[in-house]
Design an enzyme around this catalytic site. Structure first.
Site, PDB file in Angstrom:
ATOM      1  N   ARG A 175      62.641  26.153  70.830  1.00 52.85           N
ATOM      2  CA  ARG A 175      63.117  26.483  69.369  1.00 52.85           C
ATOM      3  C   ARG A 175      64.374  26.799  70.342  1.00 52.85           C
ATOM      4  O   ARG A 175      65.276  27.435  70.189  1.00 52.85           O
ATOM      5  CB  ARG A 175      62.069  27.118  69.002  1.00 52.85           C
ATOM      6  CG  ARG A 175      62.937  28.056  67.485  1.00 52.85           C
ATOM      7  CD  ARG A 175      62.108  28.799  66.912  1.00 52.85           C
ATOM      8  NE  ARG A 175      62.625  28.577  65.019  1.00 52.85           N
ATOM      9  CZ  ARG A 175      62.736  28.468  64.175  1.00 52.85           C
ATOM     10  NH1 ARG A 175      61.699  27.386  64.638  1.00 52.85           N
ATOM     11  NH2 ARG A 175      62.613  29.409  63.529  1.00 52.85           N
ATOM     12  N   HIS A 220      64.531  62.345  65.604  1.00 52.22           N
ATOM     13  CA  HIS A 220      64.157  62.108  64.985  1.00 52.22           C
ATOM     14  C   HIS A 220      64.343  61.430  63.718  1.00 52.22           C
ATOM     15  O   HIS A 220      63.577  61.419  62.719  1.00 52.22           O
ATOM     16  CB  HIS A 220      63.575  63.400  64.806  1.00 52.22           C
ATOM     17  CG  HIS A 220      63.613  64.472  65.843  1.00 52.22           C
ATOM     18  ND1 HIS A 220      62.017  64.378  65.958  1.00 52.22           N
ATOM     19  CD2 HIS A 220      63.915  65.383  66.317  1.00 52.22           C
ATOM     20  CE1 HIS A 220      62.665  65.571  67.915  1.00 52.22           C
ATOM     21  NE2 HIS A 220      63.213  66.164  67.145  1.00 52.22           N
ATOM     22  N   SER A 260      66.259  35.924  52.348  1.00 54.09           N
ATOM     23  CA  SER A 260      65.410  35.701  52.151  1.00 54.09           C
ATOM     24  C   SER A 260      65.663  34.762  50.869  1.00 54.09           C
ATOM     25  O   SER A 260      65.961  34.388  50.765  1.00 54.09           O
ATOM     26  CB  SER A 260      64.666  37.415  51.452  1.00 54.09           C
ATOM     27  OG  SER A 260      63.675  37.099  50.507  1.00 54.09           O
TER      28      SER A 260
END
Length: 488
Positions: free
Chosen positions: A24, A163, A293
């Protein structure tokens, strides 16, 4: 439907597991580097090197025998070799017999004085060296593309994050230099690991060279010269002076640790790109007909960066194999290294190869959205500018503590609008409405200019690229124009 159906051979292949690393993802050159074809033709070349050196040092080997071996270096009967291995349960002797079958004149001197690791380990070292030589130009191209990106956006302000919370501004180009710094370290690590590789050479069954000392009737100088000659024929400058039956498996640790470290670098870079894609500040390339998607047609998922992260985790995880293997090698050698190394060594290079090809594709097409970045800055900058505003009030004759308290109250009111009401940051409007700040209203635009918050970021980019990045790429300039096209 039978139209366009697979061939019989193709259908049979679909009934077997195939590693996606090869089927692949991986490049042709890296796939070939660890192929049976290269492995076993290298074995034959090593037998030829050995015969040539032994002949040159006085053993009764003829030119005809060497010519016969050279004429059959590439034409391997893999079916015969497989049948021989099935009977003998020994891969090296299976290929000795197969080579001897097509070289009857040379048959008596093939593998003369050698042990299996003469071909096995030396071939592995050649594959490691060649693997690094495949990876390094690819890594250099990624660095080149990122360097161009960093240069282009060296002075484009963007929110910094610590953060993953908004922090002092940096620039898009400076952030790319953080990625580049890690990759520059990886180039140096890969070059060092490659250049530190030595050849196992001709060492015999337990590394003592006893068989060769016997062949040359106790002549130590000839045994040393044999080792040197074969090493040079294989393209190495040095051989390991001491080995057991194998070269030390810590060599594998050294090689694979550099690749695992590269995996960590790429994972960090691609995670950053994924986070920035979520913010809609930066995106990886997205092709016209690409689907993000199956359920949500509007999505533009960072699938290339996700692939890099997925494979980088595998590359990092492979590091455990050579550590375990080296730690359990008994005395001069034990065979429980073999099956593990057949998997872990090729997979580490194949995985690194895929990651770099994919990352090159990403870095060649990174898309930046300056207006989105600007909007995010506008949302946060009023809070960050408060110290500048305090200083301006003091310069205008105000009291620092009084001003601090005024801004503290206004900042908390603005923060409540953002967090509790979902509104925009209106701190600047509150400051503009408060008569206390009238003396500096004319300075607010300058005080809130994002470019005054980025420090020396543009200068750092320029210096870093000029002094550390561009010089590092000089040896790879001939390979810079190579493009990659991702099939999947």
């Amino acid at each position: 439907c039978s139209i366009g159906g697979p061939t019989m051979a193709g259908a049979e292949e679909m009934n077997k597991y195939r590693s996606p690393l090869v089927s692949r993802y991986a490049s042709k050159e890296m796939s070939y580097n660890f192929s049976d074809k290269k492995k076993f033709t290298t074995w034959r070349k090593l037998w030829i090197y050995l015969a040539k050196a032994e002949k040159a040092l006085g053993l009764p080997i003829t030119d005809a025998q060497i010519a016969e071996m050279e004429s059959h270096a590439e034409d391997i009967d893999f079916a015969m070799a497989a049948e021989e291995e099935r009977k003998l349960r020994h891969d090296v002797m299976a290929h000795v017999h197969t080579f001897a079958h097509c070289c009857p004149t040379a048959a008596p001197i093939i593998h003369l004085g050698a042990t299996s690791c003469y071909v096995g380990d030396n071939t592995d070292l050649i594959a490691l060296r060649d693997g690094f030589n495949i990876l390094l130009p690819k890594l250099a191209r990624v660095i080149d593309r990122l360097a161009n990106f960093a240069e282009e956006y060296a002075d484009l302000p963007t929110l910094g994050f610590t953060h993953f919370q908004p922090a002092q501004l940096t620039t898009v180009g400076k952030r790319a230099c953080l990625w580049l710094q890690d990759l520059v370290m990886d180039v140096r690590n890969l070059e060092r690991a490659r250049d530190d590789l030595r050849f196992r050479g001709v060492k015999g069954t337990t590394g003592t060279q006893a068989s060769f000392l016997q062949l040359f009737q106790g002549d130590h100088d000839k045994v040393e010269e044999l080792d040197k000659m074969v090493t040079e024929m294989a393209g190495f400058k040095k051989a390991y002076l001491v080995t057991g039956q194998t070269y030390s498996r810590k060599v594998d640790i050294d090689c694979m640790s550099t690749l695992a470290s590269l995996g960590a670098s790429v994972h960090k870079i691609c995670t950053d790109i994924r986070l920035l894609a979520n913010l809609k500040e930066i995106e990886e390339p997205f092709e016209k007909e690409q689907i993000g998607s199956s359920a949500m047609p509007y999505k533009r998922n960072p699938m290339r960066a996700e692939r890099c992260c997925s494979l980088a985790r595998h590359l990092i995880a492979l590091m455990d194999d050579p550590l375990q293997t080296a730690s359990v090698q008994w005395l001069e050698r034990t065979l429980d290294d073999s099956a593990n190394r057949r998997i872990s060594l090729p997979e580490s290079f194949l995985t690194a190869d895929i990651i770099l090809s994919t990352l090159q594709n990403i870095t060649e097409g990174l898309v930046v959205y300056p207006k989105v970045i600007e909007r995010h800055i506008r949302h946060e900058l009023p809070f960050m500018a408060t110290e500048n505003i305090i200083m301006a009030i003091v310069k205008a004759g105000g009291n620092r503590q009084e001003c601090h308290e005024k801004i503290r109250v206004l900042s908390q009111e603005a923060a409540a609008v953002v967090k509790q009401e979902g509104g925009d940051n209106d701190l600047l409007a509150r400051i503009q409405r408060d008569p206390y700040f009238a003396p500096i209203l004319g300075q607010l635009d300058a005080l809130l200019d994002p470019k005054t918050f980025i420090g020396r970021a543009p200068q750092q980019v320029k210096t870093f690229l000029a002094e550390e990045v561009r010089p590092l790429l000089e040896p790879y300039k001939a390979n810079m124009d190579v493009k990659v096209e991702l099939v999947l």
